[in-house]
Design an enzyme around this catalytic site. Structure first.
Site, mmCIF file in Angstrom:
data_model
loop_
_atom_site.group_PDB
_atom_site.id
_atom_site.type_symbol
_atom_site.label_atom_id
_atom_site.label_comp_id
_atom_site.label_asym_id
_atom_site.label_seq_id
_atom_site.Cartn_x
_atom_site.Cartn_y
_atom_site.Cartn_z
ATOM 1 N N HIS A 80 1.565 -3.765 0.034
ATOM 2 C CA HIS A 80 2.010 -3.111 1.279
ATOM 3 C C HIS A 80 2.909 -4.106 1.997
ATOM 4 O O HIS A 80 2.693 -5.318 1.893
ATOM 5 C CB HIS A 80 0.825 -2.794 2.195
ATOM 6 C CG HIS A 80 -0.064 -1.706 1.695
ATOM 7 N ND1 HIS A 80 0.223 -0.371 1.856
ATOM 8 C CD2 HIS A 80 -1.246 -1.752 1.046
ATOM 9 C CE1 HIS A 80 -0.740 0.359 1.318
ATOM 10 N NE2 HIS A 80 -1.650 -0.447 0.812
ATOM 11 N N ALA B 208 -4.859 -0.366 3.932
ATOM 12 C CA ALA B 208 -5.803 -0.957 2.975
ATOM 13 C C ALA B 208 -5.072 -1.256 1.681
ATOM 14 O O ALA B 208 -4.309 -0.430 1.191
ATOM 15 C CB ALA B 208 -6.929 0.031 2.708
ATOM 16 N N LYS C 193 -6.802 11.298 -11.906
ATOM 17 C CA LYS C 193 -7.431 10.493 -10.858
ATOM 18 C C LYS C 193 -8.004 11.366 -9.758
ATOM 19 O O LYS C 193 -7.320 12.223 -9.203
ATOM 20 C CB LYS C 193 -6.370 9.545 -10.281
ATOM 21 C CG LYS C 193 -6.817 8.754 -9.082
ATOM 22 C CD LYS C 193 -7.570 7.499 -9.444
ATOM 23 C CE LYS C 193 -8.124 6.826 -8.203
ATOM 24 N NZ LYS C 193 -8.271 5.398 -8.316
ATOM 25 N N LEU D 21 -9.830 -0.964 0.213
ATOM 26 C CA LEU D 21 -10.858 0.058 0.030
ATOM 27 C C LEU D 21 -11.180 0.171 -1.454
ATOM 28 O O LEU D 21 -10.255 0.127 -2.262
ATOM 29 C CB LEU D 21 -10.377 1.404 0.585
ATOM 30 C CG LEU D 21 -10.310 1.435 2.114
ATOM 31 C CD1 LEU D 21 -9.577 2.662 2.608
ATOM 32 C CD2 LEU D 21 -11.722 1.372 2.731
ATOM 33 N N HIS E 157 -12.060 7.243 -7.511
ATOM 34 C CA HIS E 157 -12.231 6.413 -6.314
ATOM 35 C C HIS E 157 -13.560 6.881 -5.712
ATOM 36 O O HIS E 157 -13.623 7.927 -5.073
ATOM 37 C CB HIS E 157 -11.070 6.611 -5.332
ATOM 38 C CG HIS E 157 -11.198 5.745 -4.124
ATOM 39 N ND1 HIS E 157 -10.369 4.675 -3.880
ATOM 40 C CD2 HIS E 157 -12.102 5.758 -3.102
ATOM 41 C CE1 HIS E 157 -10.747 4.073 -2.758
ATOM 42 N NE2 HIS E 157 -11.790 4.713 -2.263
ATOM 43 N N HIS F 23 -5.790 -0.603 -13.653
ATOM 44 C CA HIS F 23 -5.652 0.004 -12.300
ATOM 45 C C HIS F 23 -4.581 -0.753 -11.518
ATOM 46 O O HIS F 23 -4.843 -1.824 -10.951
ATOM 47 C CB HIS F 23 -6.990 -0.057 -11.552
ATOM 48 C CG HIS F 23 -6.977 0.656 -10.239
ATOM 49 N ND1 HIS F 23 -7.919 1.608 -9.893
ATOM 50 C CD2 HIS F 23 -6.151 0.571 -9.166
ATOM 51 C CE1 HIS F 23 -7.654 2.059 -8.675
ATOM 52 N NE2 HIS F 23 -6.586 1.439 -8.211
ATOM 53 N N ASN G 94 -0.847 7.593 -6.543
ATOM 54 C CA ASN G 94 -0.897 7.899 -5.101
ATOM 55 C C ASN G 94 0.364 7.432 -4.375
ATOM 56 O O ASN G 94 0.306 6.633 -3.436
ATOM 57 C CB ASN G 94 -2.159 7.291 -4.453
ATOM 58 C CG ASN G 94 -2.174 5.768 -4.498
ATOM 59 O OD1 ASN G 94 -1.617 5.164 -5.417
ATOM 60 N ND2 ASN G 94 -2.790 5.147 -3.512
ATOM 61 N N HIS H 81 -1.140 -0.332 -8.705
ATOM 62 C CA HIS H 81 -0.232 0.431 -7.832
ATOM 63 C C HIS H 81 1.127 -0.252 -7.877
ATOM 64 O O HIS H 81 1.236 -1.425 -7.488
ATOM 65 C CB HIS H 81 -0.734 0.435 -6.387
ATOM 66 C CG HIS H 81 -2.083 1.067 -6.243
ATOM 67 N ND1 HIS H 81 -2.258 2.409 -6.002
ATOM 68 C CD2 HIS H 81 -3.326 0.534 -6.329
ATOM 69 C CE1 HIS H 81 -3.553 2.683 -5.933
ATOM 70 N NE2 HIS H 81 -4.222 1.565 -6.130
ATOM 71 N N LEU H 82 2.139 0.477 -8.320
ATOM 72 C CA LEU H 82 3.480 -0.129 -8.419
ATOM 73 C C LEU H 82 4.411 0.340 -7.312
ATOM 74 O O LEU H 82 5.469 -0.251 -7.108
ATOM 75 C CB LEU H 82 4.121 0.212 -9.768
ATOM 76 C CG LEU H 82 3.570 -0.488 -11.012
ATOM 77 C CD1 LEU H 82 4.312 0.015 -12.244
ATOM 78 C CD2 LEU H 82 3.686 -1.999 -10.920
ATOM 79 N N ARG H 83 4.025 1.453 -6.651
ATOM 80 C CA ARG H 83 4.913 2.055 -5.627
ATOM 81 C C ARG H 83 6.228 2.496 -6.261
ATOM 82 O O ARG H 83 6.319 2.669 -7.460
ATOM 83 C CB ARG H 83 5.158 1.104 -4.451
ATOM 84 C CG ARG H 83 3.928 0.367 -3.939
ATOM 85 C CD ARG H 83 2.812 1.262 -3.470
ATOM 86 N NE ARG H 83 1.752 0.485 -2.817
ATOM 87 C CZ ARG H 83 0.514 0.900 -2.670
ATOM 88 N NH1 ARG H 83 0.124 2.079 -3.120
ATOM 89 N NH2 ARG H 83 -0.388 0.155 -2.063
ATOM 90 N N HIS I 220 -12.845 0.206 -9.416
ATOM 91 C CA HIS I 220 -13.038 -0.863 -8.429
ATOM 92 C C HIS I 220 -14.399 -0.807 -7.740
ATOM 93 O O HIS I 220 -14.494 -0.643 -6.531
ATOM 94 C CB HIS I 220 -11.914 -0.901 -7.390
ATOM 95 C CG HIS I 220 -11.473 0.434 -6.850
ATOM 96 N ND1 HIS I 220 -12.334 1.366 -6.356
ATOM 97 C CD2 HIS I 220 -10.241 0.982 -6.738
ATOM 98 C CE1 HIS I 220 -11.657 2.427 -5.950
ATOM 99 N NE2 HIS I 220 -10.380 2.228 -6.178
ATOM 100 N N ASP J 172 -6.548 -3.376 -9.262
ATOM 101 C CA ASP J 172 -6.249 -2.638 -8.027
ATOM 102 C C ASP J 172 -5.200 -3.369 -7.197
ATOM 103 O O ASP J 172 -5.285 -3.400 -5.961
ATOM 104 C CB ASP J 172 -7.515 -2.369 -7.211
ATOM 105 C CG ASP J 172 -7.293 -1.302 -6.143
ATOM 106 O OD1 ASP J 172 -6.256 -0.606 -6.185
ATOM 107 O OD2 ASP J 172 -8.158 -1.170 -5.270
HETATM 108 C C1 NCD Z 1 -4.915 1.328 -2.565
HETATM 109 C C2 NCD Z 1 -3.441 1.567 -2.142
HETATM 110 O O1 NCD Z 1 -2.975 0.871 -1.237
HETATM 111 O O2 NCD Z 1 -2.794 2.418 -2.747
HETATM 112 N N1 NCD Z 1 -5.586 0.603 -1.529
HETATM 113 C C3 NCD Z 1 -6.730 -0.113 -1.643
HETATM 114 O O3 NCD Z 1 -7.220 -0.618 -0.631
HETATM 115 N N2 NCD Z 1 -7.327 -0.309 -2.794
HETATM 116 C C4 NCD Z 1 -5.554 2.634 -2.882
HETATM 117 C C5 NCD Z 1 -6.897 2.535 -3.553
HETATM 118 O O4 NCD Z 1 -6.990 2.213 -4.734
HETATM 119 O O5 NCD Z 1 -7.903 2.788 -2.884
HETATM 120 ZN ZN ZN Z 2 -6.192 1.396 -6.221
#
Ligand code: NCD
Ligand code: ZN
Length: 349
Positions: A256, A268, A103, A224, A140, A17, A45, A19-21, A178, A252
């Site tokens: 940001h 979050a 997802k 989150l 999620h 899990h 996302n 997030h690479l953006r 998560h 996760d």
């Molecule tokens: C994640 C995100 O910033 O993309 N944020 C988080 O708090 N975990 C999204 C997610 O997995 O809920």
């Molecule tokens: Zn996530």
């Protein structure tokens, strides 16, 4: 016993899990995952979510281009489910290995989930196909009704959504991602099913909700699902140290910018890629459960996804390691989780 360990060598782990953006942020965060992990499931996302094969192919290309030669990992792509997802698109994407999973974000549950699912009944025909073709559903798991207390949303989701999905689609593969509560831990253990697994993040293992308010409010710990009471943290720590094969690694990591975290409505997400594996090692050691470290990091995930276990290994050594203070991106900054703090384990390179 574990205090005598100077080194731990395990099969190279995967992060299920991440997030690479995109764009510059992608290029600045990507190596932190590549240093530690062989494969990573990439969350869809983005601001413009990945909802079809074409977007996923392009995003994957962007990821591969951003990787450095010496820290390559294999990105495994996911499809963001919406009320308009076409089952044909998913089926083709899964059969052609464009997607490894789909997802489910309940609408408005987290970052960029505005086009998530309003009502689970809307996608029952999709879930039926996924069950048939063996495509995993990543969830999620939070109820989004704002009348429900934020600390109860995960537990509520088990009743209102997960249970009915499991009843209707008993052989649909599901990862409850998560997880943060004792209720989820108990649910997964009681089910004891090859079709249900859960991932656990490093931050939910070392923190509880008190930490968010220690010496003032700590926006860096806002994620989150939100951090819960200590009894839930303890349940998560016990789950991983029991060696139960239904739990595996999913960090996760969610970067940001500083300006978006420290904001009147802060985002979050916790960027833990520089420390995630080192934190997991620390927790397994604290729990005197290092004998289960490898299965959590490197075996249970591939088994669930029907993928081979990695051939390479990774060695962690007992040596102080300082987490970088910040990552500069033009005029912006990302502050990683545990920035500036010293951890006991380092990677041996
Ligand atoms: C994640 C995100 O910033 O993309 N944020 C988080 O708090 N975990 C999204 C997610 O997995 O809920
Ligand atoms: Zn996530």
């Amino acid at each position: 016993m574990s205090k005598f360990f100077k080194k731990i060598t395990i099969i190279k782990p995967d992060d299920w899990h991440v997030h690479l953006r995109e764009n510059t942020m992608l290029s600045k965060v990507i190596n932190y995952t590549g240093i530690f992990y062989e494969r990573a499931i990439i969350m869809p996302n983005l601001e413009n979510p990945i909802i079809n094969c074409k977007q996923s192919i392009n995003y994957r290309k962007q990821i591969l281009q951003a990787q450095s030669n010496h820290v390559k990992f294999q990105p495994l792509m996911t499809c963001y489910l919406t009320d308009f997802t076409k089952s044909k698109e998913l089926e083709i994407g899964f059969n052609k290995k464009i997607f490894i999973a789909a997802k489910l974000y309940p609408k408005n549950s987290t970052t960029n989930s505005q086009i998530g699912i309003k009502n689970i009944n809307n996608i029952y025909s999709i879930l039926e196909i996924m069950e048939k073709i063996g495509m995993p559903l990543l969830i999620h798991g939070e109820e989004t009704d704002h009348n429900i207390d934020i600390y109860d949303r995960e537990a509520k989701f088990l009743e209102t959504t997960l249970e009915p999905i499991q009843k209707k689609f008993p052989s649909l593969k599901i990862v409850l991602e998560h997880i943060t509560t004792k209720e989820s831990v108990d649910y997964v253990i009681e089910r004891n099913s090859p079709y249900l697994a859960a991932t656990i993040t490093p931050h939910h293992l070392i923190l509880n909700r008190n930490h968010m308010f220690e010496n003032g409010i700590n926006p860096y710990l806002y994620c989150l699902p939100i951090l819960k009471r200590k009894i839930h943290q303890t349940a998560l720590r016990n789950a991983i140290s029991s060696g139960n094969k239904s739990f595996f690694l999913g960090s996760d990591t969610a970067p940001h910018y500083y300006k978006n975290k420290i904001n009147i409505t802060g985002c979050a997400g916790i960027f833990n890629a520089p420390s995630s594996l080192l934190i997991y090692a620390t927790v397994f050691e604290e729990m005197q459960a290092l004998q289960h470290f490898q299965s959590f990091c490197s075996e249970n995930g591939p088994k669930f996804y029907n993928l081979p276990i990695n051939e390479k290994t990774i060695t962690l050594i007992r040596k102080p390691h300082k987490i970088i203070d910040q990552i500069k991106i033009g005029k912006n900054t990302i502050i990683p989780f545990l920035a500036g703090q010293i951890l006991n384990w380092s990677i041996d390179i």
